[in-house]
Design an enzyme around this catalytic site. Sequence first.
Site, mmCIF file in Angstrom:
data_model
loop_
_atom_site.group_PDB
_atom_site.id
_atom_site.type_symbol
_atom_site.label_atom_id
_atom_site.label_comp_id
_atom_site.label_asym_id
_atom_site.label_seq_id
_atom_site.Cartn_x
_atom_site.Cartn_y
_atom_site.Cartn_z
ATOM 1 N N ASP A 38 -8.646 23.844 -15.141
ATOM 2 C CA ASP A 38 -7.870 25.020 -15.510
ATOM 3 C C ASP A 38 -7.738 26.025 -14.349
ATOM 4 O OD1 ASP A 38 -6.574 26.830 -17.251
ATOM 5 O OD2 ASP A 38 -8.471 27.811 -17.731
ATOM 6 N N GLU A 53 -18.442 20.253 -17.488
ATOM 7 C CA GLU A 53 -17.815 19.650 -18.655
ATOM 8 C C GLU A 53 -17.223 18.266 -18.406
ATOM 9 O OE1 GLU A 53 -14.945 22.485 -19.992
ATOM 10 O OE2 GLU A 53 -16.425 24.040 -20.286
ATOM 11 N N GLU A 93 -20.480 30.166 -19.920
ATOM 12 C CA GLU A 93 -19.109 30.680 -20.060
ATOM 13 C C GLU A 93 -18.932 31.211 -21.473
ATOM 14 O OE1 GLU A 93 -15.844 28.038 -19.050
ATOM 15 O OE2 GLU A 93 -16.916 27.262 -17.300
ATOM 16 N N TYR A 116 -16.420 28.997 -26.641
ATOM 17 C CA TYR A 116 -15.361 29.991 -26.851
ATOM 18 C C TYR A 116 -15.107 30.171 -28.344
ATOM 19 C CZ TYR A 116 -14.579 29.836 -21.848
ATOM 20 O OH TYR A 116 -14.735 29.942 -20.492
HETATM 21 C C1 GCB Z 1 -13.762 26.239 -19.643
HETATM 22 C C2 GCB Z 1 -13.670 25.782 -18.253
HETATM 23 C C3 GCB Z 1 -12.916 26.769 -17.373
HETATM 24 C C4 GCB Z 1 -11.686 27.291 -18.118
HETATM 25 C C5 GCB Z 1 -12.149 28.013 -19.361
HETATM 26 C C6 GCB Z 1 -10.968 28.517 -20.177
HETATM 27 O O1 GCB Z 1 -14.581 25.765 -20.404
HETATM 28 O O2 GCB Z 1 -14.918 25.479 -17.695
HETATM 29 O O3 GCB Z 1 -12.544 26.120 -16.188
HETATM 30 O O4 GCB Z 1 -10.916 28.140 -17.315
HETATM 31 O O5 GCB Z 1 -12.894 27.136 -20.168
HETATM 32 O O6 GCB Z 1 -10.594 29.678 -20.040
HETATM 33 O O7 GCB Z 1 -10.407 27.721 -20.919
#
Ligand code: GCB
Length: 636
Positions: free
Chosen positions: A200, A445, A530, A494
């Site tokens: 990403d 990941e 994250e 997330y």
């Molecule tokens: C993740 C990734 C990261 C992405 C992020 C997102 O898990 O490690 O590279 O930018 O989520 O914002 O989706």
Amino acid sequence: MLRVLCLLAVVDSVLLLDSGMLFPRESASREVKELNGLWAFRADISPSRNQGFEEAWYKSRLIESGPVIDMPVPASYNDITQDPSLRTFTGWVWYEREVVVPTRWITDEEIRVVLRVGSAHYYSVVWVNGVKVTEHNGGHLPFEAEIGSVIRKDPTAKCRITIAVNNTLTLETLPPGTIQYMNDPTRYPKGFFVQNIFFDFFNYAGIHRSVLLYTTPKAFYVDDITVVTDFSDNAGLVNYKVSVKGSAAATLKLTLMDKEGHCVASSSGSVGALKVADVKLWWPYLMHENPGYLYSLEVHLTAANDKSTSEDVYLLPVGIRTVKVSSTQFLINNKPFYFHGVNKHEDSDIRGKGFDWPLIVKDFNLMKWMGANSFRTSHYPYAEEILQMCDQHGIVVIDECPGVGIKDIRSFGNASLTHHLVVMDELVRRDKNHPSVVMWSVANEPASEMPPENNEHAMASKHFQDLISPLQHVARCVFFPQAPYVDVVCVNSYFSWYHDPGYLEVIPIQLNTQFEDWYAKYQKPIIQSEYGADTLPGLHNDPPLMFTEEYQQAVLQHYHNVFDQKRKHYVIGELIWNFADFMTVQGITRVVGNKKGVFTRQRQPKAAAFILKERYWRLANETGKLPYWTKYPCSL
Ligand code: GCB
């Protein structure tokens, strides 16, 4: 979505590579000449992208084989021009620069002249005066070539350096990618293809870090140094190993100096230990009033014959500290360390991933302003100068290799494993002596659901563990089948974003379950590596709606409540995704890039930055000692 990344921690290594990669530093015996600035540039737009090689563009000045434009080095080339096809160009681009080499470097045969590229993305071939001197596979680590014999062939000629760089990602590169040709003439123009990636961030390309010439003596020189530090009571210990190259028999002397330049220990021989009385330990920012204390190790080689004495001198900054991991804690100098920090990217307007001092200093000021004590180099190794800043300022680093977006089964073979190991090896060789680096991250990941025997990254973790010899504070990698090889579990999640979007109330329960499950499975400390939410600055809604500043604040607060319960037990850190907004490929989920930054791409704070600032300083006040200058906030 629960995502886990794979980490390895610290820190001595037995390396496969047969030479060192010391950062070029000036000394009594070494000179450095920077070749940054404007280079001539041409993208090979031929359908095969191979015209440059077919016509041997390296044989004469680039301008003689076609038109060139100015291209700054270091910088990604993508955002420099108004040409949309260069922004997304895939294939070979050609850089060239003529350099005036000091006459003495040419006439004095005893001088070794080395050309060094800090990084170029992804595959590079380098020629000097039309002679190929090296090639390198990998987009984020330095490579070098000795060029003395080439430039001495014609001492009167200018030194013409040509570098061809190809950003094509394959199933075996790190990160991997694929090229897809669209052959339907009713839908696509002739020759149309796309580069598919599974990560990403924008695949910026070009010469991203400094290009240098530097010298060492030729007959013998310091090729590599490894230090591993320890302490007991007031006494510090610097175990060292120096590798010397060259033919002449030389004597090695080592002197460790404190910040004032006083010698605090000395030794001789290529392997040994320096004992430091009344040691000043290297401490992280906000853990001690004097963070980032660095000694300087002077490695002095001398050789004498009847006629003369010659020498090589290299100065290595050394921070004395230890790292240990228990089932619930991360200890720096035997004290619990809680990571309250950020994930970053090397990314900014115009420069892309190009090295830029003003940006780096600004980022450090912002991190210190918000009370961040650490960051993870998501998702690839950062410039060495950034790690040097971390050493000096006491910012703790999780050092990540570019193993990101490894999703395709075809990226799980032996060729991928071999390349992954070489990259890890290059990373450790480059970064092993930085006191700020406390953990190695093997991959972000990967498809960790693959069984271990098919799982290149499980294998990489295992092999890598075999590579790092456990002299001290070694921790190992992470996720399910690989748990035996790790010390710290890092989890990306997330909740209320990719899962149950808009439902903030799920966060407490889902986050709690996440932590309890991982801890029950492995009994290893956990970092929330994250979490976050995309946020358009200036977009407001109350009650909070996704993409507004209020929603980002609310997500953070919900996560923080759970962190506060779990950090009493086994959660050892929290790293926000992301420090700043950053560029990605275009797509329906990205509005000119990923907007999960707590700062905009231009480094202005969103409301969430103030939430983190308040929290991080409170955490620091609870656990650490604030430096004396925090009384004077303007100095931040
Ligand atoms: C993740 C990734 C990261 C992405 C992020 C997102 O898990 O490690 O590279 O930018 O989520 O914002 O989706």
